[in-house]
Design an enzyme around this catalytic site. Structure first.
Site, PDB file in Angstrom:
ATOM      1  CD  GLU A   1      -5.617   3.618   6.703  1.00  0.00           C
ATOM      2  OE1 GLU A   1      -5.732   3.347   7.917  1.00  0.00           O
ATOM      3  OE2 GLU A   1      -5.084   2.830   5.904  1.00  0.00           O
TER       4      GLU A   1
ATOM      5  CD  GLU B   1      -2.915   1.206   2.284  1.00  0.00           C
ATOM      6  OE1 GLU B   1      -3.994   1.741   2.114  1.00  0.00           O
ATOM      7  OE2 GLU B   1      -2.581   0.725   3.382  1.00  0.00           O
TER       8      GLU B   1
ATOM      9  CG  HIS C   1      -5.712   1.082  12.593  1.00  0.00           C
ATOM     10  ND1 HIS C   1      -6.173   2.377  12.598  1.00  0.00           N
ATOM     11  CD2 HIS C   1      -5.274   0.852  11.332  1.00  0.00           C
ATOM     12  CE1 HIS C   1      -6.018   2.905  11.388  1.00  0.00           C
ATOM     13  NE2 HIS C   1      -5.474   1.982  10.596  1.00  0.00           N
ATOM     14  CD  GLU C   2      -2.898  -1.994  10.704  1.00  0.00           C
ATOM     15  OE1 GLU C   2      -3.414  -2.196   9.583  1.00  0.00           O
ATOM     16  OE2 GLU C   2      -2.406  -0.892  11.011  1.00  0.00           O
TER      17      GLU C   2
ATOM     18  N   GLY D   1       3.375   2.070  10.867  1.00  0.00           N
ATOM     19  CA  GLY D   1       3.198   1.393  12.147  1.00  0.00           C
ATOM     20  C   GLY D   1       2.865  -0.068  11.902  1.00  0.00           C
ATOM     21  CB  ALA D   2       0.648  -2.254  11.680  1.00  0.00           C
ATOM     22  CG  MET D   3       0.165  -3.172   4.893  1.00  0.00           C
ATOM     23  SD  MET D   3      -0.882  -1.764   4.415  1.00  0.00           S
ATOM     24  CE  MET D   3      -2.057  -2.593   3.364  1.00  0.00           C
ATOM     25  CD  GLU D   4      -4.834  -1.857   5.684  1.00  0.00           C
ATOM     26  OE1 GLU D   4      -5.413  -1.164   4.839  1.00  0.00           O
ATOM     27  OE2 GLU D   4      -3.911  -1.411   6.396  1.00  0.00           O
ATOM     28  CG  ASN D   5      -0.207  -6.852   4.096  1.00  0.00           C
ATOM     29  OD1 ASN D   5      -0.224  -6.017   3.215  1.00  0.00           O
ATOM     30  ND2 ASN D   5       0.729  -6.899   5.027  1.00  0.00           N
TER      31      ASN D   5
END
EC number: 3.4.11.-
Length: 917
Positions: A373, A178, A350-351, A314-318
């Site tokens: 988001e 992303e 969040h993720e 911070g992180a990624m929601e794959n």
């Protein structure tokens, strides 16, 4: 994706990292003229851009990748089932930093047609495959062999360096796609609306862990190499390319099953499985919470959460394989502080929300990124409040998100929540506090306006209708409107399609037993009262409470015009009236003098709820920064917080005083404002003491760290002495500092220390086995004051000792640490621009670096200098940030000119006759 901006692992407020340092300015219009003379008032024209043609689209990607973890290259084989919708002799796809070796198309039931040319449009990150004959409408298979590089840019398919328990340096191959970087891993239709299924295989060393979105369905030896295996994963649901993920490396894991039967695993560096247990517990509670809230089951058989050593966000929601910075996932029971636990809980919340909102239903185009988001940034708090009610997390939301968004959104160079996005270079720029924090704030306001029951009903309608598809903002409004019967689209369009927010001015008059309120709204501007014509208007849900019942609304209205009169029945003359109960409405309030006067005792006697005390103080501070009231008036209000027990209220006060301290570092009376800080924070510091008392909880730990850090930084004698004593014992191993006390102690001894102190800190950094501890040290190194030591810290920032994503925090810490540090950091950035830009270009870390480094300046000519530097050293993905920074520098300068003398006089007068508690 969780923004790294909020990765605040310290327990004291460091405004440079928590609330972006945004300063407001005076009512005069001369500042706007200066903005125009500097060329800061308008964004540059957007680059021309066209989305991919619709004549060919994918149905399924069969993708096999073979990464080389020594040479940092990878080989790829793609066989994509595709639909040709109209006859064409070319296929246009996204492709970046990839070399195509061969390409062909096999129409179903017909002969293979080999591509005769590959035309790369590098600027637009596209490739056109040309064929010698026309591809007829129908289905077929597109075959592409290609090679690429495992880059070191933290985007696409990249390498991440780690050290094994035996001390050997090795590399993992990981992904971050992303917004528009799947095209760096394989040629694809890299747009969120072009969804397909994926069959992924990875050819990897047999002693490595291989992960992807789905569960492993086959693992077999690879022909010709006994040290390599081919790992095949199950077919994914229909999904967007930016959510595809794969990881190859060495990891341990902990696992459990959620009560819904989903296999949940947390992958950690080898030997650190214990540190994954807290996130595992949160994830296992969170999945069922969202399933119940949305009334839609989690659609995959498993979910993995994995800590990646080098990670920009911070992180990624794959989908099914969520990637995190180590500090956003790992918790050491002994060495992690309370704020880190809270941060991990929020990021996990969040993720996992994105697994539904974003992954199952995806935005049609990046224009609607805010919906992804903003929604996840709101519901993460709902989830954490469910899992950890003792965190009082909604009060923290106001300080962490709501006020942060208002600071940015009051600028001329803000942007609407919904931004028209074209070229890929524009996407990274909107991963900012408007998309996340303002988005979350207006969703919170909408939830309050609709009510939880109808909100949940609308969410279920939306997710059910659009699952495995794409949607736009309007689609969500339609579902919520159907569920609630309220004019959602009309109300919300005023918040998402125009930038800024209103200032509600209110005055009251007692009419017999009733209170008449006169309300008017105008756009709130950082530069003072709105002076333009055609002032934008909002439809504002307004709640009104009174001292009779401070925790419930006496009246709720929708303010849909510039001015309104309201009659509150049965309000006695001695009762106060307050707007914006719970600080939920996204607006600032300016009260008439009499109304404000009646509210202020509610701060001292705590009869106003904490979130309302916070909101009142924050509104006043912003009005002062905008030149609408005097800063001295706010300092007087701050002194009324002498009895304040609430952590978040103190946190917000602390941040505002930090902003004021940074501003006054440009004067010769900086020490006087430090005396003020000591006076305000001493009583609460004495009440708390250094050591936890029986029965204390999470918020007490956060408050103690905050207060001691503030007192230590300001040079409070007793705090400094105790910090030095405890630091000595810690270093000598006599008494190890608790995790919650490390940040304030490290900051205090460094700020008032010498070269030996810095050397000890750098040694502690080298010895630290945990990334949280390394980050904790990195964030405070900039507190050192000596010019030579500041230079040493800046050199350290770019050394191998600091992970690439953390260099930004070190440099930002120097810029936020002192006046000299700010100048040194700016010079360092200019001198090392080529290396820094090469490292962070095209990602939001470059914007963050610029923002942290220059926004504290308060001299007009610095705005011109910053603008000139970036004109000759362009950073396309940070253009808006540069505009905002220059605007803030001018705002700072005007604020200083306007209020510095009156602040100085007040502080001197206060010194001569100290106030009584």
């Amino acid at each position: 994706m969780a923004s790294a901006t909020m990765d605040c692992s310290s327990t004291f407020c460091f405004p440079a990292f928590w609330n972006p340092f945004t300063i407001f300015l005076s009512r005069s219009s001369c500042r706007r003229r200066r903005l125009h003379s500097l060329g800061l008032a308008a964004m540059p024209e957007k680059r021309p851009f066209e989305r991919l043609p619709a004549d060919v689209s994918p149905i399924n990607y069969s993708l096999c990748l073979k990464p080389d973890l020594l040479d940092f290259t990878f080989e790829g084989k793609l066989e994509a089932s595709a639909q040709v919708r109209q006859a064409t002799n070319q296929i246009v796809m996204n492709c970046a930093d990839i070399d195509i070796i061969t390409a062909s198309y096999v129409p179903e039931g017909d002969e293979e047609i080999h591509a005769t040319g590959f035309n790369y449009q590098n600027e637009d990150e596209k490739v056109t495959l040309s064929f010698p004959s026309t591809l007829q409408p129908g289905t077929g298979t597109l075959k592409i062999d290609f090679v690429g590089e495992l880059n070191d840019k933290m985007k696409g398919f990249y390498r991440s360096k780690y050290t094994t328990p035996s001390g050997e340096v090795r590399y993992a191959a990981v992904t971050q796609f992303e917004a528009t970087d799947a095209r760096r891993a394989f040629p694809c239709w890299d747009e969120p609306a072009i969804k397909a299924t994926f069959d992924i295989s990875l050819v990897v060393p047999k002693d490595r862990v291989a992960l992807s979105n789905m569960n492993v369905i086959d693992r077999k030896p690879y022909p010709d190499d006994e040290n390599v295996v081919e790992v095949k994963f199950a077919r994914t649901p229909v999904m967007s390319t930016y959510l595809v993920a794969f990881v190859v490396g060495e990891y341990d894991f902990v696992e459990t099953r959620s009560k819904d039967g989903v296999c949940v695993r947390v992958y950690t560096p080898v030997g650190k499985a214990e540190q994954g247990k807290f996130a595992l517990e949160v994830a296992a509670k969170t999945l069922p919470f969202y399933k119940d809230y949305f009334n839609v089951p989690y659609p995959l058989p498993k979910i993995d959460l994995i800590a990646i050593a080098d990670f920009a966000a911070g992180a990624m929601e794959n989908w099914g394989l969520v990637t995190y910075r180590e500090t956003a996932l790992l918790i050491d029971p002994k060495n992690s502080c309370s704020s880190s636990r809270q941060w991990v809980a929020l990021v996990v919340g969040h993720e996992l929300a994105h697994q539904w909102f974003g992954n199952l239903v995806t935005m049609e185009w990046w224009t609607h990124l805010w919906l992804n988001e903003g929604f996840a940034s709101w519901i993460e708090y709902l989830c954490v409040d469910h899992c950890f009610p003792e965190y009082d997390i909604w009060t923290q939301f106001v300080s962490a998100d709501y006020t942060r968004a208002q600071e940015l959104d009051a600028l001329d160079n803000s942007h609407p929540i919904e931004v028209s996005v074209g070229h890929p270079s524009e996407v990274d720029e909107i991963f900012d506090a408007i998309s996340y924090s303002k988005g979350a704030s207006v969703i919170r306001m909408l939830h309050d306006y609709i009510g939880d029951k109808d909100f949940k009903k609308g969410m279920n309608m939306y997710l059910t209708k659009f699952q495995q598809k794409n949607a736009a903002t309007e689609d969500l409004w339609e579902s919520l409107e159907d569920a609630s019967g309220k004019p959602i689209a009309a109300v919300m369009n005023t918040w998402t399609k125009q930038m800024g927010f209103p200032l509600i001015y209110v005055e009251a008059e007692q009419v017999e037993d009733d209170r008449l309120l006169r309300l008017s709204q105008k756009k709130f501007c950082a530069s003072g009262p709105y002076v333009g014509e055609d002032c934008p208007q909002w439809m504002v849900p307004i709640t009104i409470s009174t001292s009779e019942d401070s925790s419930h609304a006496k009246m709720k209205i929708l303010m849909d015009k510039p001015e309104m009169n309201i009659v509150l029945k049965d309000v006695r003359p001695d009762q106060w009236v307050k707007l914006n109960l719970g600080t939920v409405g996204f607006y600032r309030t300016q009260y008439s003098s009499a109304m404000l006067e009646s509210l202020l005792p509610g701060i001292r006697d705590l009869s106003l709820p904490p979130v309302d005390r916070l909101g009142l103080q924050n509104d006043l501070f912003s009005l002062a920064r905008a030149g609408i009231i005097s800063t001295v008036e706010v300092l007087k209000v701050m002194e009324a917080f002498v009895n304040e027990p609430n952590y978040t209220v103190w946190s917000d006060l602390s941040c505002n005083l930090g902003i004021l301290s940074t501003l006054l570092s440009h004067t010769d009376f900086y020490e006087e404002i430090q005396e003020f800080v000591k006076d305000v924070f001493s009583p609460i510091g004495e009440r708390l003491g250094w050591d936890p008392k029986p029965g204390e909880g999470h918020l007490d730990a956060l408050l103690r760290g905050l207060v001691l850090g503030k007192l230590g930084k300001a040079g409070h004698k007793a705090t400094l002495e105790e910090a030095r004593r405890r630091f000595k014992d810690h270093v000598e191993g006599k008494q190890i500092l608790s995790a919650d006390l490390r940040s304030p102690v490290y900051l205090t001894v460094l700020k008032h220390g010498d070269g030996t102190t810095l050397d000890i800190m750098l040694k502690l950094h080298k010895q630290a086995d945990m990334q949280e501890e390394k980050n904790r040290i990195e964030r405070v190194l900039g507190a050192t004051l000596s010019p030579e030591l500041i230079q040493k810290v800046l050199t350290f920032a770019l050394s191998e000792e600091v992970r690439p994503q953390d260099t930004v925090s070190v440099i930002g810490g120097v810029a936020g640490g002192s006046k000299h540090g700010r100048k040194a950091a700016w010079k360092f950035i200019k001198d090392n621009w080529e290396e820094l830009y090469n490292r962070y270009q095209g990602g939001f870390l470059i914007s963050r670096l610029i923002k942290l480094s220059v926004e504290g300046f308060a001299v007009d000519k610095m705005a011109g200098e910053v603008k000139a530097f970036f004109e000759s050293h362009p950073a396309p993905s940070a253009e808006r940030t540069i505009q905002q920074c220059c605007e803030n520098i001018l705002l700072n300068a005007a604020w200083l000119k306007r209020d510095a003398e009156s602040i100085h006089q007040y502080l001197l007068q206060r010194k001569a006759s100290p106030p009584t508690a």
